[in-house]
Design a protein around this motif. Structure first.
Motif, PDB file in Angstrom:
ATOM      1  N   PRO A 156      -7.381   5.825  -9.957  1.00 23.86           N
ATOM      2  CA  PRO A 156      -6.307   6.819  -9.861  1.00 23.86           C
ATOM      3  C   PRO A 156      -5.887   7.014  -8.408  1.00 23.86           C
ATOM      4  O   PRO A 156      -6.724   7.061  -7.509  1.00 23.86           O
ATOM      5  CB  PRO A 156      -6.941   8.079 -10.430  1.00 23.86           C
ATOM      6  CG  PRO A 156      -8.001   7.598 -11.334  1.00 23.86           C
ATOM      7  CD  PRO A 156      -8.517   6.337 -10.727  1.00 23.86           C
ATOM      8  N   ARG A 157      -4.592   7.125  -8.223  1.00 22.51           N
ATOM      9  CA  ARG A 157      -3.995   7.252  -6.908  1.00 22.51           C
ATOM     10  C   ARG A 157      -4.386   8.571  -6.244  1.00 22.51           C
ATOM     11  O   ARG A 157      -4.472   9.592  -6.896  1.00 22.51           O
ATOM     12  CB  ARG A 157      -2.498   7.306  -7.149  1.00 22.51           C
ATOM     13  CG  ARG A 157      -1.581   6.718  -6.202  1.00 22.51           C
ATOM     14  CD  ARG A 157      -0.149   6.975  -6.665  1.00 22.51           C
ATOM     15  NE  ARG A 157       0.043   6.709  -8.076  1.00 22.51           N
ATOM     16  CZ  ARG A 157       0.310   5.522  -8.564  1.00 22.51           C
ATOM     17  NH1 ARG A 157       0.428   4.506  -7.769  1.00 22.51           N
ATOM     18  NH2 ARG A 157       0.468   5.352  -9.856  1.00 22.51           N
ATOM     19  N   TYR A 178       0.843  -1.203   0.000  1.00 20.83           N
ATOM     20  CA  TYR A 178       0.000   0.000   0.000  1.00 20.83           C
ATOM     21  C   TYR A 178       0.879   1.254   0.000  1.00 20.83           C
ATOM     22  O   TYR A 178       0.643   2.198  -0.756  1.00 20.83           O
ATOM     23  CB  TYR A 178      -0.933  -0.004   1.211  1.00 20.83           C
ATOM     24  CG  TYR A 178      -1.780   1.232   1.279  1.00 20.83           C
ATOM     25  CD1 TYR A 178      -2.927   1.339   0.507  1.00 20.83           C
ATOM     26  CD2 TYR A 178      -1.411   2.310   2.077  1.00 20.83           C
ATOM     27  CE1 TYR A 178      -3.698   2.483   0.530  1.00 20.83           C
ATOM     28  CE2 TYR A 178      -2.173   3.458   2.116  1.00 20.83           C
ATOM     29  CZ  TYR A 178      -3.319   3.547   1.341  1.00 20.83           C
ATOM     30  OH  TYR A 178      -4.069   4.678   1.359  1.00 20.83           O
ATOM     31  N   ARG A 179       1.886   1.232   0.853  1.00 21.09           N
ATOM     32  CA  ARG A 179       2.767   2.397   0.941  1.00 21.09           C
ATOM     33  C   ARG A 179       3.566   2.610  -0.338  1.00 21.09           C
ATOM     34  O   ARG A 179       3.752   3.740  -0.776  1.00 21.09           O
ATOM     35  CB  ARG A 179       3.718   2.242   2.121  1.00 21.09           C
ATOM     36  CG  ARG A 179       3.004   2.425   3.428  1.00 21.09           C
ATOM     37  CD  ARG A 179       3.876   2.090   4.609  1.00 21.09           C
ATOM     38  NE  ARG A 179       3.242   2.569   5.817  1.00 21.09           N
ATOM     39  CZ  ARG A 179       3.890   3.101   6.835  1.00 21.09           C
ATOM     40  NH1 ARG A 179       5.195   3.198   6.784  1.00 21.09           N
ATOM     41  NH2 ARG A 179       3.245   3.532   7.888  1.00 21.09           N
ATOM     42  N   LEU A 220      -4.113  14.990   1.405  1.00 23.16           N
ATOM     43  CA  LEU A 220      -3.730  15.759   0.219  1.00 23.16           C
ATOM     44  C   LEU A 220      -4.953  16.219  -0.562  1.00 23.16           C
ATOM     45  O   LEU A 220      -4.979  17.294  -1.127  1.00 23.16           O
ATOM     46  CB  LEU A 220      -2.834  14.919  -0.684  1.00 23.16           C
ATOM     47  CG  LEU A 220      -1.547  14.440  -0.050  1.00 23.16           C
ATOM     48  CD1 LEU A 220      -0.723  13.651  -1.037  1.00 23.16           C
ATOM     49  CD2 LEU A 220      -0.759  15.616   0.471  1.00 23.16           C
ATOM     50  N   LEU A 221      -5.959  15.345  -0.559  1.00 25.00           N
ATOM     51  CA  LEU A 221      -7.206  15.685  -1.231  1.00 25.00           C
ATOM     52  C   LEU A 221      -7.861  16.873  -0.529  1.00 25.00           C
ATOM     53  O   LEU A 221      -8.281  17.845  -1.160  1.00 25.00           O
ATOM     54  CB  LEU A 221      -8.124  14.467  -1.185  1.00 25.00           C
ATOM     55  CG  LEU A 221      -9.168  14.308  -2.269  1.00 25.00           C
ATOM     56  CD1 LEU A 221      -8.481  14.211  -3.615  1.00 25.00           C
ATOM     57  CD2 LEU A 221      -9.981  13.056  -2.012  1.00 25.00           C
ATOM     58  N   TYR A 252      -2.824   9.058  -3.061  1.00 28.23           N
ATOM     59  CA  TYR A 252      -1.701   9.113  -2.120  1.00 28.23           C
ATOM     60  C   TYR A 252      -2.160   9.101  -0.677  1.00 28.23           C
ATOM     61  O   TYR A 252      -1.898   8.196   0.072  1.00 28.23           O
ATOM     62  CB  TYR A 252      -0.796  10.325  -2.382  1.00 28.23           C
ATOM     63  CG  TYR A 252      -0.127  10.269  -3.704  1.00 28.23           C
ATOM     64  CD1 TYR A 252       0.976   9.459  -3.908  1.00 28.23           C
ATOM     65  CD2 TYR A 252      -0.608  10.997  -4.780  1.00 28.23           C
ATOM     66  CE1 TYR A 252       1.591   9.374  -5.145  1.00 28.23           C
ATOM     67  CE2 TYR A 252       0.000  10.922  -6.022  1.00 28.23           C
ATOM     68  CZ  TYR A 252       1.095  10.113  -6.188  1.00 28.23           C
ATOM     69  OH  TYR A 252       1.678  10.028  -7.395  1.00 28.23           O
ATOM     70  N   HIS A 253      -2.858  10.141  -0.275  1.00 26.66           N
ATOM     71  CA  HIS A 253      -3.266  10.246   1.118  1.00 26.66           C
ATOM     72  C   HIS A 253      -4.445  11.188   1.164  1.00 26.66           C
ATOM     73  O   HIS A 253      -4.486  12.160   0.424  1.00 26.66           O
ATOM     74  CB  HIS A 253      -2.102  10.788   1.950  1.00 26.66           C
ATOM     75  CG  HIS A 253      -2.291  10.602   3.407  1.00 26.66           C
ATOM     76  ND1 HIS A 253      -2.815  11.560   4.215  1.00 26.66           N
ATOM     77  CD2 HIS A 253      -2.036   9.533   4.190  1.00 26.66           C
ATOM     78  CE1 HIS A 253      -2.875  11.101   5.452  1.00 26.66           C
ATOM     79  NE2 HIS A 253      -2.409   9.872   5.462  1.00 26.66           N
ATOM     80  N   ASN A 297       1.229   4.013  -3.046  1.00 21.97           N
ATOM     81  CA  ASN A 297       0.844   5.406  -2.836  1.00 21.97           C
ATOM     82  C   ASN A 297       2.059   6.265  -2.536  1.00 21.97           C
ATOM     83  O   ASN A 297       2.129   6.939  -1.512  1.00 21.97           O
ATOM     84  CB  ASN A 297      -0.192   5.499  -1.724  1.00 21.97           C
ATOM     85  CG  ASN A 297      -1.526   4.980  -2.198  1.00 21.97           C
ATOM     86  OD1 ASN A 297      -2.233   5.636  -2.937  1.00 21.97           O
ATOM     87  ND2 ASN A 297      -1.838   3.762  -1.800  1.00 21.97           N
ATOM     88  N   SER A 298       3.025   6.198  -3.425  1.00 27.29           N
ATOM     89  CA  SER A 298       4.247   6.975  -3.244  1.00 27.29           C
ATOM     90  C   SER A 298       4.855   7.189  -4.623  1.00 27.29           C
ATOM     91  O   SER A 298       4.294   6.758  -5.627  1.00 27.29           O
ATOM     92  CB  SER A 298       5.232   6.217  -2.365  1.00 27.29           C
ATOM     93  OG  SER A 298       5.810   5.170  -3.105  1.00 27.29           O
ATOM     94  N   TRP A 299       6.016   7.831  -4.648  1.00 25.91           N
ATOM     95  CA  TRP A 299       6.704   8.022  -5.932  1.00 25.91           C
ATOM     96  C   TRP A 299       6.998   6.689  -6.600  1.00 25.91           C
ATOM     97  O   TRP A 299       7.054   6.595  -7.820  1.00 25.91           O
ATOM     98  CB  TRP A 299       8.032   8.764  -5.725  1.00 25.91           C
ATOM     99  CG  TRP A 299       7.941  10.168  -5.216  1.00 25.91           C
ATOM    100  CD1 TRP A 299       8.853  10.782  -4.413  1.00 25.91           C
ATOM    101  CD2 TRP A 299       6.955  11.163  -5.501  1.00 25.91           C
ATOM    102  NE1 TRP A 299       8.475  12.081  -4.180  1.00 25.91           N
ATOM    103  CE2 TRP A 299       7.326  12.339  -4.822  1.00 25.91           C
ATOM    104  CE3 TRP A 299       5.788  11.168  -6.261  1.00 25.91           C
ATOM    105  CZ2 TRP A 299       6.574  13.513  -4.875  1.00 25.91           C
ATOM    106  CZ3 TRP A 299       5.035  12.337  -6.310  1.00 25.91           C
ATOM    107  CH2 TRP A 299       5.427  13.474  -5.628  1.00 25.91           C
TER     108      TRP A 299
END
Lengths: 388, 264
Positions: free
Chosen positions: A372-373, A242-243, A379-380, A375-376, A246-248
């Motif tokens: 679509p990602r 998961y990490r 951020l949204l 991330y967290h 949801n990262s670079w």
């Protein structure tokens, strides 16, 4: 507050139905389940407003959803021992499902996230199992070392394939891994060092700080120990993937998957990332194999044949590429369900074939497709707050 | 103009595929902060030139020098890290990924957090993603604020013109020294083209010292934006100078319109 009640009610109902499902002997339970699922799908379609309450409740309380889910899962060995007549058997089936899920998550990182087909997942799982077996039998290493070592060795075996990995892709890479899978099984079969066709016997059980895993756990069968260990390992696997997604890392990998030239020209060192993704996936396959070897105590080459790789690929395609929840669903359907339907088990491969073809025709992106990602969530919210 | 330094030049660049010479003796240079137009009929070698610069094709002979360093033998990702970014003739966006992700990948070279912080220090990773996301918002604010509303939508849902915009944004997000634009206005109406050029100009004004090399078939775009034009045909340079000079060259007219037939 209502959302927690809704989530709790739904989760407990699903859990109760799951236990009921396992306890019923008649094959009609499968029909009943299908009708129930069809009913839910129809309800969602024709009463979008009312069902939305449930969906929103789940979306807005992720920590609670996961927490309660974990508690219910951890209660399973107790519930199974008390309620189910074949509790021990179902515990084993659930462990097996979790092991397959770990392997499928590893494959998903390669196939779903990066677009690299690997048809040798069972072989890498086997490398992990044999590595754990040999390290504990021949060198007497404790399980706390053999589990990660098996992962590292499986990852290292994958690097043997490094040249084809960054030079070929698509069908060609699939063929290379297919051949590799066969080679591994043949090599295991014909090498005295690994026990040959007889395999490895009497692999010691896991012991952690002197606690032996073949001791009954609070009156439950010793499988309960492995159940909890499998749950912890699976949780760690899910968390890592998961990490990463949801990262670079996930971003670079999906760009490679969708357009390798665009990735390269944006500065992504595709060769390194592809090797990294391959090795990471194999690591978790190896750990899963080690867990299996210690739990069953006996492994031999036929356990790791191509047909097992096919099951893993089916899980990923059925569940949905690059969607962790989808793959969990896929593993439950393809590993747990056939165990329930002994009649079906004989036609397992046939059903997998039909299922994959049907999925590719009707729902080519899997039960739960890639989204679509984000991330967290913070951020949204940040964006919504900032754009006002 | 005379004060500008040469940023990039190719010397006798050649590439052939079997017997076909796609580029021959190409000597193209670009100055700091300049907009260079590259024109020529279809199949004349313009896109091949971009592919050689970005390391996708390896040249058969000749050399490319950028900031005093040869680009020969460098991988595309290394060339990108040196500050050259590009767009493509046919879109190379990731249609399943969000608009945000498609622009974020353009910032790949400035990412500090990697594999291990993704797993072990998620807080650092998320902080950097947040920071970059803000930069994307800033970029979109200058470039085209309408796109902001759809940041989390998959790019596949956007109309063609917006996809082109996203692709230009991705190239700009790298904060490059040279941007190679390969037919940015392909498939656009004249109005849309004008709008896109205006957007590019705005972003360029907000950045410092960016050179642009642009391939275009739309001569109104070339004439309005480029300070210098080079025309190539069959892989060879046939004219260079200002747009008017190049457009007036007989070889260029011949390449585009065919040879003049003299009636007796």
């Amino acid at each position: 507050m209502t959302k927690y009640i809704v989530v709790a009610a739904v989760e407990i109902l699903v859990y109760a139905f799951f236990i009921f499902f396992l306890s019923v002997e008649s094959a009609w339970i499968l029909v009943a389940t299908l009708v129930l699922i069809a009913g839910l799908v129809l309800a969602r379609r024709f009463m979008p407003n009312r069902t939305q309450i449930v969906v929103d409740a789940f979306k807005s309380s992720r920590a609670f959803v996961l927490g309660l889910g974990a508690v219910l899962l951890l209660l399973f060995p107790i519930v199974a021992s008390v309620v189910l007549r074949q509790g021990t058997y179902w515990m084993l089936v659930l462990i097996q499902t979790m092991i397959y899920l770990m392997v499928a998550l590893g494959l998903n990182f390669q196939l779903g996230s990066t677009g690299m087909m690997n048809l040798a997942t069972a072989a890498f799982y086997g490398v992990g199992a044999y590595a754990a077996g040999m390290l504990s039998l021949r060198l007497g290493l404790p399980a706390i070392l053999t589990l990660p070592a098996a992962g590292v060795i499986a990852a290292a075996f994958g690097l043997i394939l490094s040249v084809p990995i960054y030079k070929t892709k698509g069908h060609y890479l699939a063929l290379v891994t297919l051949a590799f899978g066969y080679m591994i099984v043949l090599a295991l079969d014909n090498t005295a060092f690994t026990g040959g066709a007889q395999g490895l016997m009497n692999i010691p059980e896991i012991r952690i700080f002197g606690y032996s895993f073949i001791r009954p756990l609070a009156g439950m069968h010793f499988y309960a120990n492995y159940f909890y260990l499998a749950t912890i390992l699976l949780a760690a696997t899910v968390a890592v993937f998961y990490r990463l997604q949801n990262s670079w890392v996930g971003l670079s990998l999906t760009t490679i998957r969708d357009d390798e030239i665009a990735a390269k020209c944006s500065g992504v060192n595709t060769a390194v990332w592809k090797l990294g993704a391959f090795a990471t996936g194999n690591f978790f396959m190896g750990v899963a194999g080690a867990l299996y070897a210690h739990m069953i105590g006996f492994i031999s080459p036929p356990n790791f044949q191509f047909i097992e790789s096919l099951v893993i690929v089916s899980i990923v395609i059925l569940g949905g590429m690059d969607n962790l929840l989808g793959i969990t669903l896929g593993a439950v359907i393809l590993v747990l369900l056939p165990e329930k339907m002994r009649v079906i088990t004989e036609y397992r491969v046939l059903i997998y074939g039909v299922l994959i073809v049907a999925m590719l025709i009707f729902r080519p992106r899997g039960l739960l497709p890639f989204k679509p990602r984000e991330y967290h969530r913070s951020l949204l919210n940040r964006l919504r707050g900032g754009s006002k | 103009m005379s004060g500008k330094k040469t940023l990039f030049y190719s010397t006798d660049l050649e590439i052939h595929f079997g017997g076909l010479y796609a580029l021959q003796k190409i000597n193209i240079d670009i100055l700091e902060n300049e907009i260079l137009g590259l024109i020529g009929p279809n199949g004349s070698g313009k896109t091949t030139f971009f592919n050689v610069i970005t390391g996708i094709y390896k040249p058969t002979a000749g050399d490319i020098t950028y900031k005093g360093e040869s680009l020969l033998g460098k991988e595309p990702y290394q060339i990108s890290r040196m500050g050259i970014s590009r767009t493509y003739q046919s879109s190379r966006l990731c249609l399943e990924l969000s608009l945000l992700d498609n622009v974020l990948i353009g910032m790949h070279n400035r990412q500090k957090q990697g594999y291990f912080s993704a797993i072990f220090s998620r807080r650092k990773m998320i902080a950097e993603v947040a920071d970059f996301q803000d930069r994307v918002v800033e970029l979109l604010d200058v470039f085209n604020p309408d796109l902001k509303e759809r940041m989390f939508r998959p790019v596949g849902e956007l109309p063609q013109i917006d996809r082109r915009r996203v692709e230009v944004c991705r190239a700009m997000a790298a904060e490059p020294t040279i941007i190679l634009l390969d037919e940015p206005s392909a498939g656009m109406t004249p109005d849309e083209t004008r709008e896109l050029m205006e957007d590019i100009r705005k972003v360029r004004a907000s950045m410092s010292d960016v050179s642009i090399m642009i391939i275009e078939h739309d001569m109104s775009v070339i004439s309005s934006v480029s300070e210098r034009v080079i025309a190539i045909n069959f892989g060879e340079e046939i004219a260079r100078g200002t747009y008017e000079e190049v457009a007036g060259t007989p070889a260029v007219r011949e390449a585009y319109l065919g040879k003049e037939v003299v009636h007796e």
